[in-house]
Scaffold this active site. Sequence first.
Site, mmCIF file in Angstrom:
data_model
loop_
_atom_site.group_PDB
_atom_site.id
_atom_site.type_symbol
_atom_site.label_atom_id
_atom_site.label_comp_id
_atom_site.label_asym_id
_atom_site.label_seq_id
_atom_site.Cartn_x
_atom_site.Cartn_y
_atom_site.Cartn_z
ATOM 1 N N GLU A 84 21.356 10.087 15.116
ATOM 2 C CA GLU A 84 20.821 11.220 15.874
ATOM 3 C C GLU A 84 19.508 11.749 15.307
ATOM 4 O O GLU A 84 19.003 12.769 15.773
ATOM 5 C CB GLU A 84 21.856 12.343 15.910
ATOM 6 C CG GLU A 84 23.222 11.922 16.416
ATOM 7 C CD GLU A 84 23.179 11.344 17.818
ATOM 8 O OE1 GLU A 84 22.309 11.765 18.608
ATOM 9 O OE2 GLU A 84 24.018 10.465 18.126
ATOM 10 N N HIS A 115 28.810 12.912 29.040
ATOM 11 C CA HIS A 115 27.885 13.788 28.300
ATOM 12 C C HIS A 115 28.211 15.267 28.568
ATOM 13 O O HIS A 115 27.362 16.026 29.046
ATOM 14 C CB HIS A 115 26.442 13.478 28.729
ATOM 15 C CG HIS A 115 25.470 13.365 27.598
ATOM 16 N ND1 HIS A 115 25.472 12.290 26.740
ATOM 17 C CD2 HIS A 115 24.486 14.186 27.158
ATOM 18 C CE1 HIS A 115 24.509 12.440 25.850
ATOM 19 N NE2 HIS A 115 23.906 13.597 26.073
ATOM 20 N N TYR A 138 22.231 1.757 21.477
ATOM 21 C CA TYR A 138 21.737 2.411 22.692
ATOM 22 C C TYR A 138 21.660 1.432 23.863
ATOM 23 O O TYR A 138 21.973 1.785 25.003
ATOM 24 C CB TYR A 138 20.360 3.025 22.444
ATOM 25 C CG TYR A 138 20.360 4.270 21.597
ATOM 26 C CD1 TYR A 138 21.486 5.081 21.508
ATOM 27 C CD2 TYR A 138 19.224 4.646 20.883
ATOM 28 C CE1 TYR A 138 21.482 6.228 20.730
ATOM 29 C CE2 TYR A 138 19.210 5.798 20.104
ATOM 30 C CZ TYR A 138 20.335 6.582 20.031
ATOM 31 O OH TYR A 138 20.334 7.723 19.260
#
Length: 249
Positions: A42, A171, A210
């Site tokens: 992150e 999310h 990702y």
Amino acid sequence: MEQMLAEIDGLRDRLNSLRYLQGDKIAASFELEYTYESNRIEGNTLTLLETAAVIEKGLTIGGKSLQEHLEAINHAYALDYIKELVRDKVPFAKPELLNIHKLILQSIDNSNAGKYRNVQVLISGARYIPPQPYLLDEQMEGFFNWYLINKDMLHPVILAAEVHERLVTIHPFIDGNGRTSRLLMNLILLQHGYPIAILKGDSDNRMKYYQALEDAQINGDKSNFLQLVALNVKEVFIRILRILGQTDL
């Protein structure tokens, strides 16, 4: 994938036969590495040694932000929490998810900690657009229903990877979705006697992570993500077994 899962279960059985050799220091070392790598994904810039100094000694690292310190401390607390859930055999449900997220964001963003978002968000650099906030309650209800239906049907590694991918795709939080999803993945792995999966945060591995998520979110192809998680679990098993003196691996 079937062969990979069979190999993983063979490694699990082998490790179980050596439980008497395992100590708290081995587990603590892997947990520290996991906190470091999950935050690194992150963008946290604390090194592994700095992460250890912050969590284990309560030190302040010069030139690093307060948020980076809190991210390390909070993640360690959240990891302790999921270990307590495993120890106490607490079934996973919405309250546990919200508690994990609350720990991740405590003192960083208290107004949003442990709460579903009420605004639209975008994922930096990604083509995928998360659902509008008015859809979250319905989608999260579907998420928990899916989990209840599949929790005793899927191989634990596949279940853990699927839950991770499904949650991070919805999310539901304004921030902390990745760390929360990875903690949930590891909660499920620990519940079934597997070690924590440590997805790496260096640039190459982060991009693979990702890209695998985007393949699932944009193209509906989860194979790369499932393979990535399974391979990671296998690698952690091998690392632990080598530490315990299994030189044939």
